[in-house]
Write a protein that holds these residues in place. Structure first.
Motif, PDB file in Angstrom:
ATOM      1  N   LEU A  38      28.524  28.164  40.433  1.00  0.00           N
ATOM      2  CA  LEU A  38      29.723  27.825  39.670  1.00  0.00           C
ATOM      3  C   LEU A  38      30.458  29.080  39.212  1.00  0.00           C
ATOM      4  N   ALA A  39      29.705  30.046  38.677  1.00  0.00           N
ATOM      5  CA  ALA A  39      30.332  31.252  38.138  1.00  0.00           C
ATOM      6  C   ALA A  39      31.056  32.039  39.220  1.00  0.00           C
ATOM      7  N   MET A  40      30.433  32.193  40.388  1.00  0.00           N
ATOM      8  CA  MET A  40      31.076  32.997  41.424  1.00  0.00           C
ATOM      9  C   MET A  40      32.236  32.265  42.066  1.00  0.00           C
ATOM     10  N   ALA A  41      32.153  30.961  42.214  1.00  0.00           N
ATOM     11  CA  ALA A  41      33.288  30.215  42.757  1.00  0.00           C
ATOM     12  C   ALA A  41      34.497  30.347  41.829  1.00  0.00           C
ATOM     13  N   LEU A  42      34.270  30.223  40.530  1.00  0.00           N
ATOM     14  CA  LEU A  42      35.356  30.442  39.573  1.00  0.00           C
ATOM     15  C   LEU A  42      35.905  31.857  39.671  1.00  0.00           C
ATOM     16  N   ALA A  43      35.002  32.829  39.753  1.00  0.00           N
ATOM     17  CA  ALA A  43      35.420  34.227  39.790  1.00  0.00           C
ATOM     18  C   ALA A  43      36.257  34.539  41.020  1.00  0.00           C
ATOM     19  N   ILE A  44      35.860  34.025  42.169  1.00  0.00           N
ATOM     20  CA  ILE A  44      36.624  34.294  43.394  1.00  0.00           C
ATOM     21  C   ILE A  44      37.988  33.619  43.335  1.00  0.00           C
ATOM     22  N   GLY A  45      38.040  32.406  42.770  1.00  0.00           N
ATOM     23  CA  GLY A  45      39.331  31.749  42.598  1.00  0.00           C
ATOM     24  C   GLY A  45      40.253  32.569  41.710  1.00  0.00           C
ATOM     25  N   ILE A  46      39.707  33.122  40.637  1.00  0.00           N
ATOM     26  CA  ILE A  46      40.501  33.984  39.752  1.00  0.00           C
ATOM     27  C   ILE A  46      40.927  35.246  40.491  1.00  0.00           C
ATOM     28  N   PHE A  47      40.041  35.795  41.313  1.00  0.00           N
ATOM     29  CA  PHE A  47      40.364  37.002  42.070  1.00  0.00           C
ATOM     30  C   PHE A  47      41.527  36.757  43.033  1.00  0.00           C
ATOM     31  N   VAL A  48      41.559  35.586  43.642  1.00  0.00           N
ATOM     32  CA  VAL A  48      42.675  35.239  44.525  1.00  0.00           C
ATOM     33  C   VAL A  48      43.982  35.208  43.741  1.00  0.00           C
ATOM     34  N   ALA A  49      43.905  34.773  42.482  1.00  0.00           N
ATOM     35  CA  ALA A  49      45.107  34.681  41.654  1.00  0.00           C
ATOM     36  C   ALA A  49      45.562  36.035  41.137  1.00  0.00           C
ATOM     37  N   SER A  91      54.061  33.787  40.064  1.00  0.00           N
ATOM     38  CA  SER A  91      53.481  32.852  39.114  1.00  0.00           C
ATOM     39  C   SER A  91      53.051  31.569  39.796  1.00  0.00           C
ATOM     40  N   VAL A  92      53.869  31.060  40.694  1.00  0.00           N
ATOM     41  CA  VAL A  92      53.519  29.841  41.419  1.00  0.00           C
ATOM     42  C   VAL A  92      52.251  30.048  42.233  1.00  0.00           C
ATOM     43  N   SER A  93      52.190  31.146  42.971  1.00  0.00           N
ATOM     44  CA  SER A  93      51.017  31.420  43.805  1.00  0.00           C
ATOM     45  C   SER A  93      49.767  31.601  42.961  1.00  0.00           C
TER      46      SER A  93
END
Length: 236
Positions: free
Chosen positions: A125-136, A66-68
């Motif tokens: 913007l959309a892909m930067a958000l998407a990749i950040g979500i993918f990392v999570a 959860s933290v990560s």
């Protein structure tokens, strides 16, 4: 650098006309739906994916996970903002006009676009958000990447970007979100861990109903709150 796509023999222009031609053949109500989707809808959808991912990881993952994951979710909008800032000098250097300024016969669904075209802010913007979500979280990340690709299609459909504007935006968002992620997570993870230690902030990181019990601090390597003698006796 303005003449990246200047004539109909260019595949970039041909694909632009092919995709935008779908707007000409579609009923007006569908074009209005695509206009809203391309301008606001997909970005709102990505925000909902972020919230859904946060809700999922705080309830189902281990406390360390959860933290990560939440650190990565915080990074996602920060990455989007940084990517948009990086795009400012790129646009100024390339100075590529919007496609409807150089090519006739396009069905432009959004009026008033006077800035430069390369690269697409929405796609970035959309892909930067998407990749950040993918990392999570991989599953939510794939859904977000699908939305980002749909955003790129919408921008061309609307007649406000060339396909290469979109490809450039997707690449820029991906590069910023991935390349800066190690540094960002190294800085954000201690902050999220400190929030997890706090009495009330810990609920933002780990749900009390999550599997493994409510003790967030102990399961991420932090000291657990001390218990009274009666509690110790009951535990024994």
């Amino acid at each position: 650098m303005a003449g990246l796509a200047s004539d109909g023999s260019n595949p970039d222009v041909s694909l632009l006309y092919d995709i935008n031609g779908l707007a000409k053949a579609a009923p007006p109500w569908f074009d209005r739906v695509m206009e809203f989707t391309g301008e606001y809808g997909i970005v709102l959808g990505l925000v909902l994916v972020v919230l859904g991912c946060w809700w999922s990881v705080r309830r189902r993952g281990t406390a360390a996970d959860s933290v990560s994951a939440i650190a990565a979710l915080i990074w996602a909008p920060l990455a989007a903002g940084i990517a948009l800032l990086v795009n400012i000098p790129i646009r100024g250097f390339v100075e590529r006009p919007r496609p409807f300024r150089d090519h006739e016969g396009l069905d432009v669904l959004v009026a008033g676009k006077t800035d430069y075209s390369f690269v697409s802010d929405h796609a970035t913007l959309a892909m930067a958000l998407a990749i950040g979500i993918f990392v999570a979280h991989r599953r939510f990340g794939f859904a977000a990447i699908g939305l980002a690709l749909a955003e790129g299609f919408c921008r061309v459909y609307m007649g406000v970007h060339y396909p290469t504007d979109v490809v450039g935006g997707l690449a820029l968002g991906t590069a910023v979100a991935l390349l800066l992620a190690p540094v960002a997570l190294a800085l954000l993870t201690p902050v999220v861990t400190a929030v997890a230690r706090s009495r009330h902030g810990g609920r933002l990181v780990r749900s009390r109903r999550a599997a493994g019990g409510p003790a967030v601090a102990g399961s991420i390597g932090l000291p657990e709150p001390s218990r009274g003698a009666g509690e110790r006796d009951l535990a024994a």
